[in-house]
Design an enzyme around this catalytic site. Sequence first.
Site, PDB file in Angstrom:
ATOM      1  N   ARG A  63       3.977  -0.177 -11.290  1.00  0.00           N
ATOM      2  CA  ARG A  63       4.620   1.122 -11.067  1.00  0.00           C
ATOM      3  C   ARG A  63       5.551   1.072  -9.854  1.00  0.00           C
ATOM      4  O   ARG A  63       6.604   1.704  -9.834  1.00  0.00           O
ATOM      5  CB  ARG A  63       3.548   2.198 -10.904  1.00  0.00           C
ATOM      6  CG  ARG A  63       4.088   3.603 -11.049  1.00  0.00           C
ATOM      7  CD  ARG A  63       2.982   4.615 -11.131  1.00  0.00           C
ATOM      8  NE  ARG A  63       2.122   4.571  -9.958  1.00  0.00           N
ATOM      9  CZ  ARG A  63       0.988   5.247  -9.847  1.00  0.00           C
ATOM     10  NH1 ARG A  63       0.567   5.992 -10.837  1.00  0.00           N
ATOM     11  NH2 ARG A  63       0.261   5.168  -8.754  1.00  0.00           N
TER      12      ARG A  63
ATOM     13  N   LYS B  22       7.030   7.272  -8.468  1.00  0.00           N
ATOM     14  CA  LYS B  22       6.224   7.834  -7.373  1.00  0.00           C
ATOM     15  C   LYS B  22       7.141   8.025  -6.160  1.00  0.00           C
ATOM     16  O   LYS B  22       7.043   7.347  -5.136  1.00  0.00           O
ATOM     17  CB  LYS B  22       5.023   6.938  -7.067  1.00  0.00           C
ATOM     18  CG  LYS B  22       3.833   7.769  -6.608  1.00  0.00           C
ATOM     19  CD  LYS B  22       2.520   7.092  -6.844  1.00  0.00           C
ATOM     20  CE  LYS B  22       1.386   7.786  -6.127  1.00  0.00           C
ATOM     21  NZ  LYS B  22       1.101   9.155  -6.560  1.00  0.00           N
TER      22      LYS B  22
ATOM     23  N   GLU C  55       1.708  18.352 -15.323  1.00  0.00           N
ATOM     24  CA  GLU C  55       0.658  17.718 -14.516  1.00  0.00           C
ATOM     25  C   GLU C  55       0.351  18.589 -13.312  1.00  0.00           C
ATOM     26  O   GLU C  55       0.855  19.705 -13.198  1.00  0.00           O
ATOM     27  CB  GLU C  55       1.027  16.284 -14.121  1.00  0.00           C
ATOM     28  CG  GLU C  55       2.275  16.151 -13.280  1.00  0.00           C
ATOM     29  CD  GLU C  55       2.325  14.851 -12.479  1.00  0.00           C
ATOM     30  OE1 GLU C  55       2.717  13.832 -13.060  1.00  0.00           O
ATOM     31  OE2 GLU C  55       2.008  14.878 -11.275  1.00  0.00           O
TER      32      GLU C  55
END
Length: 343
Positions: free
Chosen positions: A85, A187, A223
């Site tokens: 990620r 992120k 989310e």
Amino acid sequence: MKLKKAKIDWDSLGFELVKTRSMYMATCRNGEEWAHGSLVPFGNIELSPAAVVLNYGQGVFEGTKAFHTYNDQISLFRINRNARRMHFSTKRLCIPQINSDFFVNSVISTVKDNLDFVPPYGKGSMYIRPIVWGTSPALGVRAASDYTFVIYVSPVGPYFKGGVKLLNLKIETNYHRAAPKGIGNAKAIGNYSASLYPLLKAKQKGFDEVIYLDSVAEDRIEEIGSANLFIYNKGILKTPKLNGAILDGVTRDSVCKIGSDILGLKVEETDIFLKDLFEAEEAFCTGTAVEVTPIGKVSYKDKCYKFNKGQIGPIAKKLQKTLINIQRNEIDNPFDWLLPIII
Ligand code: COI
């Protein structure tokens, strides 16, 4: 081997920074490879006020954990997923891509140098925060020419104050967190700044966190900001499918796999609409920091919906326990998720 531990009250750990001995630091110029870094004492960093990260938010991070396991090892949990990620997020934010070996080796050196800060078996975990940002100054909007990568660590206990409890969440109708073709699936530090104001407002009203709705279809769940969301109903475990705005959570993926391969549940990554949430038998959220935390109730506009009569549901409980069992190496399982670094 007897592992030495720092003098810390391990039972009162929450999710607050506890300074440790050292942090890892590396720098890289655009066009070069991440290659050299070293451990330095944990401390402040110096930055130009014109640094691209401060002005234009060019920064991404990761969150992962090390555990003192049942068999007295210190192990990293699914570190390769975080490495993958980080590679994706750095690319998306025009940061020189951090490759997996460099990432994993840097995490290992940081944890090894701060080993005594890994909580004892059964007392929490060491949270590991790799972060990288554009350091060099720029007045106009553009990517930096120089970058800094740091890994710091902190022993942690439960994310939510007072330990694992049932969350009271607000379904956010005034703000979105991310858009499908934006940076919601990276992120990126900016995703978290977008969540600060809605979170503050929700906390002032007594909520623990907010559930964001999809910015295209406002009756679809996205989310939680600090976590992914799951519902369980009529034998099916569901989580919103990755649509470009949702973070591909490591715990999200772990819970899907535990649900299907250990608990034998039908698992679906799919659209979840408000009505699905309201009808669910159970709801819970997942994340490295929050682990598996049950949701007691959600509020949408003026209406409140409870799950499992406001108690933790049996499925959330099993998933929560199984994940912890795996992280502490307490049970045999079909996965190969632990990387022991001290044996
Ligand atoms: C994590 O779960 O590791 C996160 O990054 C969420 C949060 C603490 C920002």
